[in-house]
Design a protein around this motif. Structure first.
Motif, PDB file in Angstrom:
ATOM      1  N   ASP A 272       0.801  -1.224   0.000  1.00 47.68           N
ATOM      2  CA  ASP A 272       0.000   0.000   0.000  1.00 47.68           C
ATOM      3  C   ASP A 272       0.833   1.274   0.000  1.00 47.68           C
ATOM      4  O   ASP A 272       0.267   2.377  -0.021  1.00 47.68           O
ATOM      5  CB  ASP A 272      -0.916   0.013   1.227  1.00 47.68           C
ATOM      6  N   LYS A 273       2.175   1.142   0.017  1.00 44.95           N
ATOM      7  CA  LYS A 273       3.060   2.313   0.025  1.00 44.95           C
ATOM      8  C   LYS A 273       2.748   3.239   1.207  1.00 44.95           C
ATOM      9  O   LYS A 273       2.767   4.461   1.090  1.00 44.95           O
ATOM     10  CB  LYS A 273       2.941   3.097  -1.292  1.00 44.95           C
ATOM     11  N   ILE A 274       2.444   2.631   2.351  1.00 44.17           N
ATOM     12  CA  ILE A 274       2.187   3.350   3.597  1.00 44.17           C
ATOM     13  C   ILE A 274       3.094   2.739   4.659  1.00 44.17           C
ATOM     14  O   ILE A 274       3.190   1.520   4.735  1.00 44.17           O
ATOM     15  CB  ILE A 274       0.707   3.218   4.017  1.00 44.17           C
ATOM     16  N   PRO A 275       3.773   3.549   5.484  1.00 44.07           N
ATOM     17  CA  PRO A 275       4.772   3.003   6.424  1.00 44.07           C
ATOM     18  C   PRO A 275       4.169   2.241   7.605  1.00 44.07           C
ATOM     19  O   PRO A 275       4.315   2.628   8.764  1.00 44.07           O
ATOM     20  CB  PRO A 275       5.530   4.263   6.882  1.00 44.07           C
ATOM     21  N   PHE A 276       3.499   1.119   7.309  1.00 45.15           N
ATOM     22  CA  PHE A 276       2.898   0.311   8.368  1.00 45.15           C
ATOM     23  C   PHE A 276       3.954  -0.190   9.358  1.00 45.15           C
ATOM     24  O   PHE A 276       3.649  -0.396  10.534  1.00 45.15           O
ATOM     25  CB  PHE A 276       2.169  -0.893   7.761  1.00 45.15           C
ATOM     26  N   SER A 277       5.169  -0.433   8.899  1.00 44.01           N
ATOM     27  CA  SER A 277       6.178  -1.042   9.758  1.00 44.01           C
ATOM     28  C   SER A 277       6.567  -0.165  10.941  1.00 44.01           C
ATOM     29  O   SER A 277       7.088  -0.665  11.934  1.00 44.01           O
ATOM     30  CB  SER A 277       7.427  -1.400   8.938  1.00 44.01           C
ATOM     31  N   VAL A 278       6.319   1.139  10.846  1.00 46.63           N
ATOM     32  CA  VAL A 278       6.641   2.038  11.960  1.00 46.63           C
ATOM     33  C   VAL A 278       5.370   2.588  12.609  1.00 46.63           C
ATOM     34  O   VAL A 278       5.453   3.405  13.518  1.00 46.63           O
ATOM     35  CB  VAL A 278       7.540   3.196  11.495  1.00 46.63           C
ATOM     36  N   PHE A 279       4.200   2.148  12.143  1.00 47.04           N
ATOM     37  CA  PHE A 279       2.939   2.613  12.703  1.00 47.04           C
ATOM     38  C   PHE A 279       2.548   1.774  13.920  1.00 47.04           C
ATOM     39  O   PHE A 279       2.770   0.564  13.961  1.00 47.04           O
ATOM     40  CB  PHE A 279       1.818   2.498  11.668  1.00 47.04           C
ATOM     41  N   THR A 280       1.952   2.421  14.905  1.00 46.23           N
ATOM     42  CA  THR A 280       1.287   1.706  15.981  1.00 46.23           C
ATOM     43  C   THR A 280      -0.087   1.254  15.484  1.00 46.23           C
ATOM     44  O   THR A 280      -0.539   1.668  14.412  1.00 46.23           O
ATOM     45  CB  THR A 280       1.115   2.605  17.207  1.00 46.23           C
ATOM     46  N   THR A 281      -0.743   0.423  16.269  1.00 46.70           N
ATOM     47  CA  THR A 281      -2.085  -0.032  15.882  1.00 46.70           C
ATOM     48  C   THR A 281      -3.030   1.149  15.730  1.00 46.70           C
ATOM     49  O   THR A 281      -3.836   1.207  14.796  1.00 46.70           O
ATOM     50  CB  THR A 281      -2.628  -1.016  16.934  1.00 46.70           C
ATOM     51  N   LYS A 282      -2.930   2.123  16.631  1.00 47.19           N
ATOM     52  CA  LYS A 282      -3.803   3.292  16.547  1.00 47.19           C
ATOM     53  C   LYS A 282      -3.574   4.046  15.231  1.00 47.19           C
ATOM     54  O   LYS A 282      -4.533   4.493  14.586  1.00 47.19           O
ATOM     55  CB  LYS A 282      -3.544   4.216  17.741  1.00 47.19           C
ATOM     56  N   GLU A 283      -2.318   4.180  14.821  1.00 49.04           N
ATOM     57  CA  GLU A 283      -2.023   4.884  13.568  1.00 49.04           C
ATOM     58  C   GLU A 283      -2.484   4.082  12.349  1.00 49.04           C
ATOM     59  O   GLU A 283      -2.931   4.657  11.354  1.00 49.04           O
ATOM     60  CB  GLU A 283      -0.515   5.163  13.487  1.00 49.04           C
ATOM     61  N   ILE A 284      -2.379   2.760  12.432  1.00 47.42           N
ATOM     62  CA  ILE A 284      -2.857   1.927  11.323  1.00 47.42           C
ATOM     63  C   ILE A 284      -4.360   2.081  11.155  1.00 47.42           C
ATOM     64  O   ILE A 284      -4.871   2.208  10.036  1.00 47.42           O
ATOM     65  CB  ILE A 284      -2.490   0.450  11.563  1.00 47.42           C
ATOM     66  N   LEU A 285      -5.090   2.103  12.264  1.00 43.92           N
ATOM     67  CA  LEU A 285      -6.551   2.182  12.207  1.00 43.92           C
ATOM     68  C   LEU A 285      -7.045   3.558  11.771  1.00 43.92           C
ATOM     69  O   LEU A 285      -8.231   3.720  11.477  1.00 43.92           O
ATOM     70  CB  LEU A 285      -7.148   1.819  13.568  1.00 43.92           C
ATOM     71  N   ARG A 286      -6.167   4.550  11.736  1.00 33.44           N
ATOM     72  CA  ARG A 286      -6.563   5.867  11.215  1.00 33.44           C
ATOM     73  C   ARG A 286      -6.714   5.875   9.703  1.00 33.44           C
ATOM     74  O   ARG A 286      -7.303   6.792   9.141  1.00 33.44           O
ATOM     75  CB  ARG A 286      -5.530   6.921  11.625  1.00 33.44           C
ATOM     76  N   GLN A 287      -6.155   4.868   9.017  1.00 32.60           N
ATOM     77  CA  GLN A 287      -6.317   4.770   7.567  1.00 32.60           C
ATOM     78  C   GLN A 287      -7.772   4.436   7.260  1.00 32.60           C
ATOM     79  O   GLN A 287      -8.406   3.666   7.978  1.00 32.60           O
ATOM     80  CB  GLN A 287      -5.386   3.699   6.990  1.00 32.60           C
ATOM     81  N   ASP A 288      -8.307   5.025   6.184  1.00 30.65           N
ATOM     82  CA  ASP A 288      -9.736   4.888   5.916  1.00 30.65           C
ATOM     83  C   ASP A 288     -10.138   3.503   5.429  1.00 30.65           C
ATOM     84  O   ASP A 288     -11.321   3.216   5.281  1.00 30.65           O
ATOM     85  CB  ASP A 288     -10.177   5.929   4.880  1.00 30.65           C
ATOM     86  N   PHE A 289      -9.185   2.585   5.205  1.00 27.43           N
ATOM     87  CA  PHE A 289      -9.533   1.267   4.692  1.00 27.43           C
ATOM     88  C   PHE A 289      -9.169   0.138   5.662  1.00 27.43           C
ATOM     89  O   PHE A 289      -9.191  -1.030   5.293  1.00 27.43           O
ATOM     90  CB  PHE A 289      -8.833   1.018   3.348  1.00 27.43           C
ATOM     91  N   THR A 290      -8.825   0.488   6.903  1.00 24.20           N
ATOM     92  CA  THR A 290      -8.330  -0.531   7.839  1.00 24.20           C
ATOM     93  C   THR A 290      -9.272  -0.787   9.004  1.00 24.20           C
ATOM     94  O   THR A 290      -8.872  -1.436   9.974  1.00 24.20           O
ATOM     95  CB  THR A 290      -6.955  -0.107   8.393  1.00 24.20           C
ATOM     96  N   GLN A 291     -10.502  -0.296   8.949  1.00 24.39           N
ATOM     97  CA  GLN A 291     -11.395  -0.408  10.108  1.00 24.39           C
ATOM     98  C   GLN A 291     -11.664  -1.859  10.497  1.00 24.39           C
ATOM     99  O   GLN A 291     -11.853  -2.176  11.673  1.00 24.39           O
ATOM    100  CB  GLN A 291     -12.715   0.320   9.804  1.00 24.39           C
ATOM    101  N   GLU A 292     -11.690  -2.760   9.516  1.00 23.01           N
ATOM    102  CA  GLU A 292     -11.968  -4.157   9.818  1.00 23.01           C
ATOM    103  C   GLU A 292     -10.847  -4.821  10.614  1.00 23.01           C
ATOM    104  O   GLU A 292     -11.005  -5.934  11.123  1.00 23.01           O
ATOM    105  CB  GLU A 292     -12.206  -4.934   8.526  1.00 23.01           C
ATOM    106  N   LEU A 293      -9.696  -4.129  10.732  1.00 22.21           N
ATOM    107  CA  LEU A 293      -8.564  -4.696  11.460  1.00 22.21           C
ATOM    108  C   LEU A 293      -8.561  -4.326  12.945  1.00 22.21           C
ATOM    109  O   LEU A 293      -7.669  -4.756  13.684  1.00 22.21           O
ATOM    110  CB  LEU A 293      -7.248  -4.211  10.832  1.00 22.21           C
ATOM    111  N   GLU A 294      -9.526  -3.531  13.391  1.00 27.16           N
ATOM    112  CA  GLU A 294      -9.482  -3.017  14.758  1.00 27.16           C
ATOM    113  C   GLU A 294      -9.426  -4.139  15.800  1.00 27.16           C
ATOM    114  O   GLU A 294      -8.529  -4.163  16.653  1.00 27.16           O
ATOM    115  CB  GLU A 294     -10.691  -2.119  15.020  1.00 27.16           C
TER     116      GLU A 294
END
Length: 300
Positions: free
Chosen positions: A233-255
């Motif tokens: 996705d060309k988004i720095p998930f590897s340095v994101f916390t879970t809270k930062e990952i869930l701020r993406q508009d397509f990741t809500q199902e991962l909460e």
């Protein structure tokens, strides 16, 4: 020898942590164990924390950006409780390939409090670069070598230029005609190869977690997923916390699955059904992969 050195490091860290504990309950300290470094060789940075046992402390993992250094290993020391305070410490083995004469680093420690977190950083510490090659100055003299040296026969450069020019022209023509198709084919081929490689390893982790829900194994699976999702996705998930990952508009199902995995990885809690959380994460990634395939086929 290595075990003795680790005990010495732990003793040093424990001594530093014991200073002025009465002044504050939460304290984070750290620094280099060495005074200097050589490019490409290992140096060690320690971080330690003292805090009330009722709180939860998290140190940086292998996905953290240790710039200008790169991590090559870490040694974790189990939490100790003394005088109603918890003691945590970790030693990171780092390498640097930068040429700055003085290089700096500080590391954060995160206190998890409910759904929020507080970050406390160590003081900025420095380490000096040791130069192995002598500096060339105006007074440096070169040694003259008058020995006879065999040289290659003369090369036909005009012929090489003609051939090279023809290849370049042919390549440009092919790219103008078939360029978009060729680029699309290479993108799809690379994307499929990356996904197949990820899926094979990730599925293996899920199978192993269904038998042995080990927190360390869950951490490896989480690191693998973040790195692949970042590439996809060309988004720095590897340095994101879970809270930062869930701020993406397509990741809500991962909460729910990500929060459950965090409790296992960072809380070191054995959870029998953690493999089901990773199955949900795998389904999410498979959907994102299929969407990327369609986007490339549509020329996006």
């Amino acid at each position: 020898m290595q075990e003795g050195r680790s005990k010495n490091w732990l003793a040093l860290i424990a001594f530093v942590c014991s200073v002025n504990l009465s002044a504050q309950e939460v304290a984070v300290r750290g620094g280099f164990l060495e005074d200097s470094l050589v490019i490409g060789q290992n140096v060690n940075f320690w971080i330690s924390a003292t805090y009330p046992p009722s709180q939860e402390m998290v140190f940086p993992d292998s996905l953290y950006a240790f710039t200008p250094f790169e991590i090559s290993g870490k040694k974790f020391f189990p939490t100790e409780i003394r005088n109603n305070l918890a003691y945590d410490s970790t030693i990171y083995t780092l390498q640097s390939f930068e040429i700055d004469k003085v290089q700096y680093l500080k590391l954060p420690a995160t206190i998890l409090t409910g759904g929020d977190s507080t970050i406390i950083e160590t003081s900025l510490d420095s380490i000096f670069l040791t130069e192995l090659a002598p500096v060339v100055t105006d007074t440096t003299t070169l040694k003259t070598n008058l020995d006879y040296q065999l040289v290659d026969t003369e090369f036909n450069y005009p012929l090489m230029y003609y051939i090279l020019g023809g290849v370049i022209i042919l390549t440009i023509v092919l790219l103008l005609i078939f360029g978009k198709r060729i680029i699309k084919w290479f993108k799809l081929r690379r994307l499929r190869g990356q996904y197949e490689q990820f899926s094979e390893v990730f599925s293996g982790y899920i199978k192993r977690l269904s038998v042995d829900p080990d927190p360390d194994l869950a951490e490896k699976a989480l690191v693998l997923w973040k790195r692949y999702q970042q590439r996809l996705d060309k988004i720095p998930f590897s340095v994101f916390t879970t809270k930062e990952i869930l701020r993406q508009d397509f990741t809500q199902e991962l909460e729910e699955p990500l929060k459950s995995v965090d409790r296992v990885v960072y809380g070191k809690r054995v959870q029998e059904n953690v493999f089901q959380d990773f199955q949900q994460i795998e389904d999410f990634t498979q959907h994102r992969y299929a969407k990327k395939i369609e986007e490339i086929k549509d020329g996006k």
